[in-house]
Design a protein around this motif. Sequence first.
Motif, PDB file in Angstrom:
ATOM      1  N   ARG A 118      -7.116  -1.253   0.112  1.00 26.63           N
ATOM      2  CA  ARG A 118      -6.379  -1.913   1.214  1.00 26.63           C
ATOM      3  C   ARG A 118      -6.962  -3.481   1.200  1.00 26.63           C
ATOM      4  N   GLY A 177      -2.113   5.028  -5.123  1.00 28.47           N
ATOM      5  CA  GLY A 177      -2.863   4.204  -3.996  1.00 28.47           C
ATOM      6  C   GLY A 177      -4.220   4.308  -4.269  1.00 28.47           C
ATOM      7  N   ILE A 205      -5.366  -5.548  -1.470  1.00 31.37           N
ATOM      8  CA  ILE A 205      -3.998  -5.978  -1.116  1.00 31.37           C
ATOM      9  C   ILE A 205      -3.813  -6.968  -0.078  1.00 31.37           C
ATOM     10  N   HIS A 238       0.787   4.309  -2.775  1.00 26.72           N
ATOM     11  CA  HIS A 238       0.582   5.738  -2.312  1.00 26.72           C
ATOM     12  C   HIS A 238       2.180   6.484  -3.009  1.00 26.72           C
ATOM     13  N   GLU A 289       0.709  -1.244  -0.122  1.00 18.31           N
ATOM     14  CA  GLU A 289       0.089  -0.245  -0.108  1.00 18.31           C
ATOM     15  C   GLU A 289       0.950   1.171  -0.044  1.00 18.31           C
TER      16      GLU A 289
END
Length: 148
Positions: free
Chosen positions: A98, A93, A101, A88, A84
Amino acid sequence: MFHSAMLSLRRAAVAPPTRNMITQRSISMTCTQSVQRLNDILEEYRTKNYAQEFPKRFQKDVVKAASVNSRQLNVSAVSAEGIENVLHNIGMGHRMSRSEIEGIVSEVGACPIGDDGGDLCVISSDQMLDLISKNWEDHHHNLNQPRA
């Protein structure tokens, strides 16, 4: 395809590296799509910003950055947090959640890590390199082809 059994990170970290580590386990279609999305994002960034470098150099830089940005571990590993942070840092990002991921890391890696009972999941640096390399794409392309 992959086996669904999880490997211990310590065992993966000390085991001799194998180029076909990814081919030993089966992953869900959702995870496959998330890995493909991650690869598409990284390839888009590579073509714009690493055009003068070999793709393998870029991939190694991504794995190194994800390892450095992962939580402090005793072995070289990549967490969802590390991936992550890389996304970003390259301005991508917003393109991957999340949860996507974490889905990749939990299906491909080892969970949980540590004796504290936490739910941290990680993948080895070699596994991460395989995920973002041509090896993974070729393997899954071949799996999806009808048998003759």
